[in-house]
Design a protein around this motif. Structure first.
Motif, PDB file in Angstrom:
ATOM      1  N   LYS A  16       0.824  -1.210   0.000  1.00  0.00           N
ATOM      2  CA  LYS A  16       0.000   0.000   0.000  1.00  0.00           C
ATOM      3  C   LYS A  16       0.863   1.266   0.000  1.00  0.00           C
ATOM      4  CE  LYS A  16      -4.031  -2.068   2.219  1.00  0.00           C
ATOM      5  NZ  LYS A  16      -5.052  -1.947   3.282  1.00  0.00           N
ATOM      6  N   TRP A  18       0.984   5.640   0.905  1.00  0.00           N
ATOM      7  CA  TRP A  18       0.471   6.534   1.941  1.00  0.00           C
ATOM      8  C   TRP A  18      -0.982   6.908   1.665  1.00  0.00           C
ATOM      9  CZ3 TRP A  18       3.093   6.903   6.237  1.00  0.00           C
ATOM     10  CH2 TRP A  18       4.474   6.769   6.225  1.00  0.00           C
ATOM     11  N   ASP A  19      -1.313   7.073   0.375  1.00  0.00           N
ATOM     12  CA  ASP A  19      -2.672   7.484   0.013  1.00  0.00           C
ATOM     13  C   ASP A  19      -3.707   6.396   0.280  1.00  0.00           C
ATOM     14  OD1 ASP A  19      -1.855   9.979  -0.821  1.00  0.00           O
ATOM     15  OD2 ASP A  19      -1.562   9.360  -2.902  1.00  0.00           O
ATOM     16  N   ASP A  20      -3.247   5.159   0.416  1.00  0.00           N
ATOM     17  CA  ASP A  20      -4.174   4.043   0.651  1.00  0.00           C
ATOM     18  C   ASP A  20      -4.581   3.932   2.126  1.00  0.00           C
ATOM     19  OD1 ASP A  20      -4.106   3.199  -2.021  1.00  0.00           O
ATOM     20  OD2 ASP A  20      -2.278   2.028  -1.665  1.00  0.00           O
ATOM     21  N   LEU A  21      -3.844   4.598   3.000  1.00  0.00           N
ATOM     22  CA  LEU A  21      -4.060   4.435   4.437  1.00  0.00           C
ATOM     23  C   LEU A  21      -4.865   5.595   5.013  1.00  0.00           C
ATOM     24  CD1 LEU A  21      -0.468   3.254   5.448  1.00  0.00           C
ATOM     25  CD2 LEU A  21      -2.488   1.824   5.062  1.00  0.00           C
ATOM     26  N   SER A  22      -5.611   5.308   6.060  1.00  0.00           N
ATOM     27  CA  SER A  22      -6.375   6.355   6.740  1.00  0.00           C
ATOM     28  C   SER A  22      -5.441   7.262   7.518  1.00  0.00           C
ATOM     29  CB  SER A  22      -7.393   5.726   7.696  1.00  0.00           C
ATOM     30  OG  SER A  22      -6.719   5.088   8.782  1.00  0.00           O
ATOM     31  N   PHE A  23      -5.931   8.455   7.857  1.00  0.00           N
ATOM     32  CA  PHE A  23      -5.120   9.378   8.653  1.00  0.00           C
ATOM     33  C   PHE A  23      -4.748   8.754   9.990  1.00  0.00           C
ATOM     34  CE2 PHE A  23      -4.618  12.738  11.809  1.00  0.00           C
ATOM     35  CZ  PHE A  23      -3.652  13.530  11.200  1.00  0.00           C
ATOM     36  N   PHE A  24      -5.696   8.047  10.598  1.00  0.00           N
ATOM     37  CA  PHE A  24      -5.436   7.392  11.887  1.00  0.00           C
ATOM     38  C   PHE A  24      -4.272   6.411  11.788  1.00  0.00           C
ATOM     39  CE2 PHE A  24      -6.597   3.627  14.607  1.00  0.00           C
ATOM     40  CZ  PHE A  24      -6.171   4.174  15.809  1.00  0.00           C
ATOM     41  N   GLU A  25      -4.283   5.583  10.728  1.00  0.00           N
ATOM     42  CA  GLU A  25      -3.197   4.613  10.555  1.00  0.00           C
ATOM     43  C   GLU A  25      -1.868   5.315  10.326  1.00  0.00           C
ATOM     44  OE1 GLU A  25      -4.533   0.760   8.318  1.00  0.00           O
ATOM     45  OE2 GLU A  25      -5.654   2.457   7.494  1.00  0.00           O
ATOM     46  N   GLU A  27      -0.964   8.249  11.322  1.00  0.00           N
ATOM     47  CA  GLU A  27      -0.521   8.895  12.549  1.00  0.00           C
ATOM     48  C   GLU A  27       0.124   7.887  13.489  1.00  0.00           C
ATOM     49  OE1 GLU A  27      -2.224  12.557  15.243  1.00  0.00           O
ATOM     50  OE2 GLU A  27      -3.619  11.013  14.596  1.00  0.00           O
ATOM     51  N   PRO A 221      -2.758   0.518  15.732  1.00  0.00           N
ATOM     52  CA  PRO A 221      -3.790   1.133  14.889  1.00  0.00           C
ATOM     53  C   PRO A 221      -5.096   0.329  14.904  1.00  0.00           C
ATOM     54  CG  PRO A 221      -2.197  -0.006  13.512  1.00  0.00           C
ATOM     55  CD  PRO A 221      -1.669  -0.075  14.921  1.00  0.00           C
ATOM     56  N   HIS A 223      -9.258   0.214  15.914  1.00  0.00           N
ATOM     57  CA  HIS A 223     -10.493   0.872  16.317  1.00  0.00           C
ATOM     58  C   HIS A 223     -11.096   0.043  17.453  1.00  0.00           C
ATOM     59  CE1 HIS A 223     -10.404   3.742  13.023  1.00  0.00           C
ATOM     60  NE2 HIS A 223     -10.083   2.752  12.212  1.00  0.00           N
TER      61      HIS A 223
END
Length: 241
Positions: A16, A18-25, A27, A221, A223
Motif C-alpha cells: 500500500k 500513503w494514500d491508501d491508508l487512513s489518517f489514523f493509521e 498517525e 492502529p 479501532h
C-alpha cells in the motif's frame, strides 16, 4: 514490546501507499516509527517525556486553584462538576501549538449531555467497576484523576484506568504520567484539596481500587471494534465505561 498484531499489520500494508491508508493509521505509524528510531523499545527512551512533563508543570497551579472552586458539600454535586471538568480538560492538547487561554467548562458546547444520568448511575450502590479510557497527559489527566477520586469516594468498588503502553501523539498519557501527576498533587500544600486528592489516589492504587492498565491495544492502529479479547472482556463486564 509491540505484539504480533504489529507484525501482521505491517505485513498486510506492504503493497500500500500513503494514500491508501487512513489518517489514523498514518498517525500511529508515524509515532511508532519515532519510537523505533529513538530506541524506546530497546532502552526505553521516551522522546516526548519532557513535553508531557512540561504540560503537567504548567497545569498543576491552575488545577490547584480551580479544584477549590468546586462545591464539595455534596459528593453527587462534586462528581457532576468533575465530570464536566474531565470532559472539557482535553481542550489543552500538546499535539496542538497553542494551549494558552484554555476555556473553562462550557455546557453549551455539548451536543448531547447525559451527565445527569451518568452521575446518578455512579451514585448507585451496585457499581462494582468503572473503566475510564485516558487520552492526554497534563491538564486533562489531572481532571481525569480528580474524577476518579470522586468516583471512588462514592460507592464504586474499583476504577480501571486505561492509558497508552508507549509514547504516542506527543501528549498521550502513560503509566508514568499517572504516577508523576499523583506525585505532583502530593507536592502541593498539605492543607490543600489537591494534596488530599493525591494522598487518596496513592492509597487507591496500593489497595487495588485504582488499577492502571496499559494494554498494547491502545498503542496500535486499532479501532474499538478491533480491540483484543482481554480488553473487550474488561470493558464488557464493567458497569460503566
Amino acid at each position: 514490546k509491540p505484539s504480533d498484531k504489529w507484525r501482521d499489520y505491517l505485513e498486510g500494508i506492504k503493497s500500500k501507499t500513503w494514500d491508501d491508508l487512513s489518517f489514523f493509521e498514518l498517525e500511529v505509524l508515524f509515532y511508532h516509527s519515532l519510537n523505533s528510531l529513538t530506541a524506546f523499545f530497546d532502552v526505553g527512551f521516551d522522546v516526548f517525556e519532557t513535553v508531557r512533563q512540561r504540560a503537567l508543570t504548567d497545569a498543576i497551579p491552575d488545577f490547584d486553584n480551580e479544584v477549590n472552586t468546586i462545591g464539595w458539600s455534596s459528593l453527587e454535586e462534586s462528581i457532576q462538576h468533575l465530570v464536566q471538568r474531565a470532559t472539557f480538560g482535553n481542550s489543552a492538547d500538546y499535539s496542538q501549538f497553542d494551549v494558552t487561554g484554555v476555556a473553562k467548562s462550557n455546557e453549551s458546547s455539548l451536543l448531547v449531555d447525559q451527565s445527569d444520568d451518568l452521575v446518578k448511575r455512579l451514585m448507585e450502590q451496585s457499581i462494582n467497576c468503572v473503566e475510564l479510557i485516558a487520552d492526554n497527559a497534563g491538564r486533562e489527566l489531572c481532571w481525569d484523576l480528580a474524577l476518579i477520586d470522586g468516583i471512588l469516594q462514592a460507592n464504586v468498588k474499583q476504577v480501571v484506568f486505561h492509558v497508552k503502553p508507549w509514547p504516542m501523539f506527543v501528549s498521550d498519557a502513560l503509566p508514568s504520567d499517572v504516577k508523576n501527576t499523583i506525585q505532583m498533587m502530593k507536592a502541593q500544600s498539605p492543607d490543600s484539596i489537591t494534596y488530599s486528592m493525591g494522598q487518596r489516589l496513592s492509597k487507591y492504587i496500593d489497595g487495588g481500587r485504582l488499577d492502571i492498565q496499559a494494554a498494547n491495544d491502545w498503542g496500535e492502529p486499532r479501532h474499538f471494534s478491533q480491540l483484543g479479547t482481554d480488553v473487550v472482556t474488561g470493558l464488557t463486564k464493567a458497569d460503566v465505561v
